[in-house]
Design a protein around this motif. Structure first.
Motif, PDB file in Angstrom:
ATOM      1  N   GLU A  59       0.821  -1.212   0.000  1.00 18.65           N
ATOM      2  CA  GLU A  59       0.000   0.000   0.000  1.00 18.65           C
ATOM      3  C   GLU A  59       0.852   1.259   0.000  1.00 18.65           C
ATOM      4  OE1 GLU A  59      -3.212   2.295   2.924  1.00 18.65           O
ATOM      5  OE2 GLU A  59      -2.625   0.223   3.341  1.00 18.65           O
ATOM      6  N   PHE A  60       1.992   1.201   0.681  1.00  9.13           N
ATOM      7  CA  PHE A  60       2.839   2.382   0.849  1.00  9.13           C
ATOM      8  C   PHE A  60       3.975   2.452  -0.168  1.00  9.13           C
ATOM      9  CE2 PHE A  60       1.110   0.955   4.926  1.00  9.13           C
ATOM     10  CZ  PHE A  60       0.284   2.037   5.210  1.00  9.13           C
ATOM     11  N   LEU A  61       4.022   1.483  -1.077  1.00 12.90           N
ATOM     12  CA  LEU A  61       5.051   1.480  -2.118  1.00 12.90           C
ATOM     13  C   LEU A  61       4.481   1.759  -3.499  1.00 12.90           C
ATOM     14  CD1 LEU A  61       7.153  -1.634  -0.996  1.00 12.90           C
ATOM     15  CD2 LEU A  61       7.660   0.789  -0.590  1.00 12.90           C
ATOM     16  N   GLN A  62       3.190   2.051  -3.564  1.00 10.83           N
ATOM     17  CA  GLN A  62       2.536   2.216  -4.860  1.00 10.83           C
ATOM     18  C   GLN A  62       3.071   3.396  -5.658  1.00 10.83           C
ATOM     19  OE1 GLN A  62      -1.730   2.179  -4.400  1.00 10.83           O
ATOM     20  NE2 GLN A  62      -1.711   0.261  -3.258  1.00 10.83           N
ATOM     21  N   SER A  63       3.485   4.452  -4.980  1.00 16.30           N
ATOM     22  CA  SER A  63       3.971   5.640  -5.689  1.00 16.30           C
ATOM     23  C   SER A  63       5.492   5.699  -5.751  1.00 16.30           C
ATOM     24  CB  SER A  63       3.436   6.909  -5.008  1.00 16.30           C
ATOM     25  OG  SER A  63       3.905   6.981  -3.663  1.00 16.30           O
ATOM     26  N   ARG A  64       6.144   4.614  -5.416  1.00 18.07           N
ATOM     27  CA  ARG A  64       7.605   4.590  -5.365  1.00 18.07           C
ATOM     28  C   ARG A  64       8.184   4.036  -6.664  1.00 18.07           C
ATOM     29  NH1 ARG A  64       9.166   4.780  -0.052  1.00 18.07           N
ATOM     30  NH2 ARG A  64      11.201   5.344  -0.917  1.00 18.07           N
ATOM     31  N   ASN A  65       9.499   4.139  -6.774  1.00 16.28           N
ATOM     32  CA  ASN A  65      10.220   3.623  -7.937  1.00 16.28           C
ATOM     33  C   ASN A  65      11.347   2.725  -7.437  1.00 16.28           C
ATOM     34  OD1 ASN A  65      11.271   3.243 -10.536  1.00 16.28           O
ATOM     35  ND2 ASN A  65      12.548   5.070 -10.387  1.00 16.28           N
ATOM     36  N   LEU A  66      11.021   1.450  -7.209  1.00 14.00           N
ATOM     37  CA  LEU A  66      11.955   0.499  -6.632  1.00 14.00           C
ATOM     38  C   LEU A  66      12.101  -0.726  -7.525  1.00 14.00           C
ATOM     39  CD1 LEU A  66      10.536   0.495  -2.992  1.00 14.00           C
ATOM     40  CD2 LEU A  66      12.519   1.795  -3.788  1.00 14.00           C
ATOM     41  N   SER A  92       6.247 -13.398  -2.658  1.00 16.41           N
ATOM     42  CA  SER A  92       4.815 -13.300  -2.361  1.00 16.41           C
ATOM     43  C   SER A  92       4.064 -12.987  -3.648  1.00 16.41           C
ATOM     44  CB  SER A  92       4.563 -12.192  -1.333  1.00 16.41           C
ATOM     45  OG  SER A  92       3.187 -11.880  -1.253  1.00 16.41           O
ATOM     46  N   PHE A  93       3.301 -13.953  -4.156  1.00 14.26           N
ATOM     47  CA  PHE A  93       2.596 -13.672  -5.405  1.00 14.26           C
ATOM     48  C   PHE A  93       1.421 -12.719  -5.188  1.00 14.26           C
ATOM     49  CE2 PHE A  93       0.701 -17.811  -4.119  1.00 14.26           C
ATOM     50  CZ  PHE A  93      -0.653 -17.508  -4.125  1.00 14.26           C
ATOM     51  N   VAL A  94       0.908 -12.636  -3.954  1.00 20.54           N
ATOM     52  CA  VAL A  94      -0.165 -11.683  -3.691  1.00 20.54           C
ATOM     53  C   VAL A  94       0.375 -10.254  -3.681  1.00 20.54           C
ATOM     54  CG1 VAL A  94      -1.758 -13.240  -2.525  1.00 20.54           C
ATOM     55  CG2 VAL A  94       0.065 -12.172  -1.215  1.00 20.54           C
ATOM     56  N   LEU A  95       1.567 -10.055  -3.104  1.00 16.85           N
ATOM     57  CA  LEU A  95       2.190  -8.735  -3.126  1.00 16.85           C
ATOM     58  C   LEU A  95       2.621  -8.366  -4.541  1.00 16.85           C
ATOM     59  CD1 LEU A  95       3.362  -6.220  -1.775  1.00 16.85           C
ATOM     60  CD2 LEU A  95       5.448  -7.531  -1.318  1.00 16.85           C
ATOM     61  N   ALA A  96       3.167  -9.327  -5.272  1.00 16.79           N
ATOM     62  CA  ALA A  96       3.615  -9.058  -6.638  1.00 16.79           C
ATOM     63  C   ALA A  96       2.458  -8.568  -7.499  1.00 16.79           C
ATOM     64  CB  ALA A  96       4.235 -10.318  -7.242  1.00 16.79           C
ATOM     65  N   GLN A  97       1.300  -9.207  -7.366  1.00 16.96           N
ATOM     66  CA  GLN A  97       0.158  -8.765  -8.162  1.00 16.96           C
ATOM     67  C   GLN A  97      -0.328  -7.393  -7.722  1.00 16.96           C
ATOM     68  OE1 GLN A  97      -3.092 -11.469  -8.625  1.00 16.96           O
ATOM     69  NE2 GLN A  97      -4.255 -10.024  -9.856  1.00 16.96           N
ATOM     70  N   GLU A  98      -0.352  -7.179  -6.407  1.00 17.36           N
ATOM     71  CA  GLU A  98      -0.778  -5.874  -5.875  1.00 17.36           C
ATOM     72  C   GLU A  98       0.065  -4.759  -6.478  1.00 17.36           C
ATOM     73  OE1 GLU A  98      -3.104  -3.420  -3.337  1.00 17.36           O
ATOM     74  OE2 GLU A  98      -3.278  -5.586  -3.559  1.00 17.36           O
ATOM     75  N   ALA A 103       2.106  -4.959  -9.164  1.00 14.87           N
ATOM     76  CA  ALA A 103       2.065  -4.962 -10.625  1.00 14.87           C
ATOM     77  C   ALA A 103       0.858  -4.195 -11.144  1.00 14.87           C
ATOM     78  CB  ALA A 103       2.039  -6.395 -11.147  1.00 14.87           C
ATOM     79  N   GLU A 104      -0.255  -4.297 -10.430  1.00 19.70           N
ATOM     80  CA  GLU A 104      -1.483  -3.643 -10.862  1.00 19.70           C
ATOM     81  C   GLU A 104      -1.539  -2.171 -10.470  1.00 19.70           C
ATOM     82  OE1 GLU A 104      -4.650  -5.906  -9.189  1.00 19.70           O
ATOM     83  OE2 GLU A 104      -4.573  -7.467 -10.738  1.00 19.70           O
ATOM     84  N   ARG A 105      -0.878  -1.791  -9.348  1.00 20.33           N
ATOM     85  CA  ARG A 105      -1.092  -0.463  -8.790  1.00 20.33           C
ATOM     86  C   ARG A 105       0.154   0.395  -8.684  1.00 20.33           C
ATOM     87  NH1 ARG A 105      -5.516  -1.466  -3.928  1.00 20.33           N
ATOM     88  NH2 ARG A 105      -6.799  -2.989  -5.030  1.00 20.33           N
ATOM     89  N   SER A 106       1.256  -0.047  -9.272  1.00 18.97           N
ATOM     90  CA  SER A 106       2.470   0.757  -9.183  1.00 18.97           C
ATOM     91  C   SER A 106       3.311   0.574 -10.434  1.00 18.97           C
ATOM     92  CB  SER A 106       3.286   0.344  -7.948  1.00 18.97           C
ATOM     93  OG  SER A 106       4.035  -0.836  -8.201  1.00 18.97           O
ATOM     94  N   THR A 107       4.385   1.362 -10.518  1.00 17.97           N
ATOM     95  CA  THR A 107       5.326   1.225 -11.635  1.00 17.97           C
ATOM     96  C   THR A 107       6.654   0.655 -11.152  1.00 17.97           C
ATOM     97  OG1 THR A 107       6.046   3.528 -11.338  1.00 17.97           O
ATOM     98  CG2 THR A 107       4.275   3.118 -12.933  1.00 17.97           C
ATOM     99  N   GLN A 166       9.570  -2.009 -10.462  1.00 20.96           N
ATOM    100  CA  GLN A 166      10.027  -3.195 -11.196  1.00 20.96           C
ATOM    101  C   GLN A 166       9.899  -4.398 -10.276  1.00 20.96           C
ATOM    102  OE1 GLN A 166      11.178  -3.534 -14.476  1.00 20.96           O
ATOM    103  NE2 GLN A 166      11.040  -5.718 -13.987  1.00 20.96           N
ATOM    104  N   ILE A 167       9.110  -5.397 -10.663  1.00 18.95           N
ATOM    105  CA  ILE A 167       8.838  -6.543  -9.804  1.00 18.95           C
ATOM    106  C   ILE A 167       9.481  -7.799 -10.380  1.00 18.95           C
ATOM    107  CG2 ILE A 167       7.066  -7.869  -8.620  1.00 18.95           C
ATOM    108  CD1 ILE A 167       7.038  -4.869  -8.012  1.00 18.95           C
ATOM    109  N   SER A 168      10.225  -8.519  -9.542  1.00 19.31           N
ATOM    110  CA  SER A 168      10.811  -9.801  -9.925  1.00 19.31           C
ATOM    111  C   SER A 168      10.353 -10.867  -8.935  1.00 19.31           C
ATOM    112  CB  SER A 168      12.343  -9.733  -9.921  1.00 19.31           C
ATOM    113  OG  SER A 168      12.816  -8.741 -10.811  1.00 19.31           O
ATOM    114  N   MET A 169      10.248 -12.103  -9.443  1.00 18.87           N
ATOM    115  CA  MET A 169       9.859 -13.222  -8.592  1.00 18.87           C
ATOM    116  C   MET A 169      10.768 -14.410  -8.855  1.00 18.87           C
ATOM    117  SD  MET A 169       5.680 -13.107  -8.761  1.00 18.87           S
ATOM    118  CE  MET A 169       5.572 -14.132  -7.278  1.00 18.87           C
ATOM    119  N   PRO A 170      11.092 -15.183  -7.819  1.00 16.47           N
ATOM    120  CA  PRO A 170      11.881 -16.405  -8.040  1.00 16.47           C
ATOM    121  C   PRO A 170      11.000 -17.488  -8.636  1.00 16.47           C
ATOM    122  CG  PRO A 170      11.234 -16.243  -5.748  1.00 16.47           C
ATOM    123  CD  PRO A 170      10.763 -14.970  -6.394  1.00 16.47           C
ATOM    124  N   GLY A 171      11.629 -18.481  -9.244  1.00 11.63           N
ATOM    125  CA  GLY A 171      10.862 -19.615  -9.732  1.00 11.63           C
ATOM    126  C   GLY A 171      10.501 -20.539  -8.584  1.00 11.63           C
TER     127      GLY A 171
END
Length: 276
Positions: free
Chosen positions: A132-139, A145-151, A153-157, A159-164
């Motif tokens: 919620e507090f990282l939506q306007s950030r550039n990180l 966490s696939f739930v955080l990744a989707q959150e 991905a949908e609401r911020s810009t 860069q999101i990476s996930m392990p296999g």
């Protein structure tokens, strides 16, 4: 990597949707094979009337078998459980526990992130609320966490990476049993993670597979930041993730005993108090 298309709500105090509760109920039965209404009521933090309605609907859909006082999983012959399970509380139940406190801690954690920084955010209910507090950030964010990744991905810009790895729906995370899962190619300045308990024994975790995955993430970060509300202090779980000497920052709430905080500072830990 394609993020699983599952919709979640990040508003504090929002109860899980019926479809989420029913899927979790089925996951619990898949793991336990049988559960009473009382057990399901406690595990899902719902009323008995709600659980009974869920059991009726799922029984009509042939997804479980209602029995006196509870329900059992559908018979799969000799196959047993169809899913892999790890120990630990279900994500959506844990998320509703001390939600306001966790949100305050998550806000404090997000404040430690600097623009353009590369960070690792381990799966968990407290760390999920950082979204919620990282939506306007550039990180640059690596998370299992696939739930955080989707959150994000949908609401911020960001860069999101996930392990296999494999999805563990109950905890909302992705874990890999293999050493090479792309994690080793990521470098971060900070790693954020929650814990079921922290004490003189160190930061603890509920499952050995979680430990293995989290230690791989830890090796890729310079600093370790632990998010733990005051109820987790001086508690321990089944497995030790790391010693207190390896923790750089602990974020907790104002309910923490000052004597306990002082003890942690003696290990060189910077303790931050999050105000609600």
């Amino acid at each position: 990597m394609v993020t699983p298309q599952i919709t979640y709500n990040n508003r504090p105090g929002k109860h899980m949707l019926e479809i989420q509760r029913q899927q979790l109920l089925l996951d619990i039965l898949d793991e336990k094979r049988f559960a009473t209404v009382a057990e399901l009521t406690q595990m899902l933090k719902s009323s008995e009337a709600t659980i009974r309605r869920d059991l009726v609907k799922l029984d009509k859909q042939n997804k479980l078998v209602r029995v006196h006082g509870g329900a059992q999983a559908m018979d799969k012959g000799n196959k047993g459980s169809s899913l892999k399970h790890i120990a630990g509380d279900a994500f959506w139940v844990s998320k509703e526990t001390k939600a306001d406190v966790k949100r305050a801690i998550a806000r404090k954690a997000a404040e430690l992130c600097e623009e353009g920084e590369s960070v690792i955010i381990n799966g968990g209910s407290s760390t999920y609320m950082m979204g919620e507090f990282l939506q306007s950030r550039n990180l640059n964010i690596l998370t299992n966490s696939f739930v955080l990744a989707q959150e994000l991905a949908e609401r911020s810009t960001n860069q999101i990476s996930m392990p296999g790895g494999e999805i563990y729906r109950k905890q909302g995370i992705i874990l890999s049993a293999y050493e090479n899962d792309t994690t080793q190619h990521y470098s971060a300045s900070k790693m954020f993670m929650g814990t079921p308990g922290i004490s003189e024994f160190g930061v603890t975790e509920s499952d050995a597979l979680l430990i293995r995955s989290e230690q791989k993430l830890r090796r890729q970060a310079e600093k370790l930041i632990i998010l733990a509300d005051s109820s987790k202090l001086e508690k321990r779980s089944s497995f030790i993730f790391c010693s207190l000497e390896e923790v750089d920052v602990l974020i907790t709430d104002s309910g923490a005993d000052p004597a306990i905080i002082e003890k942690y500072t003696q290990y060189g830990i910077q303790v931050l108090i999050a105000d609600q």
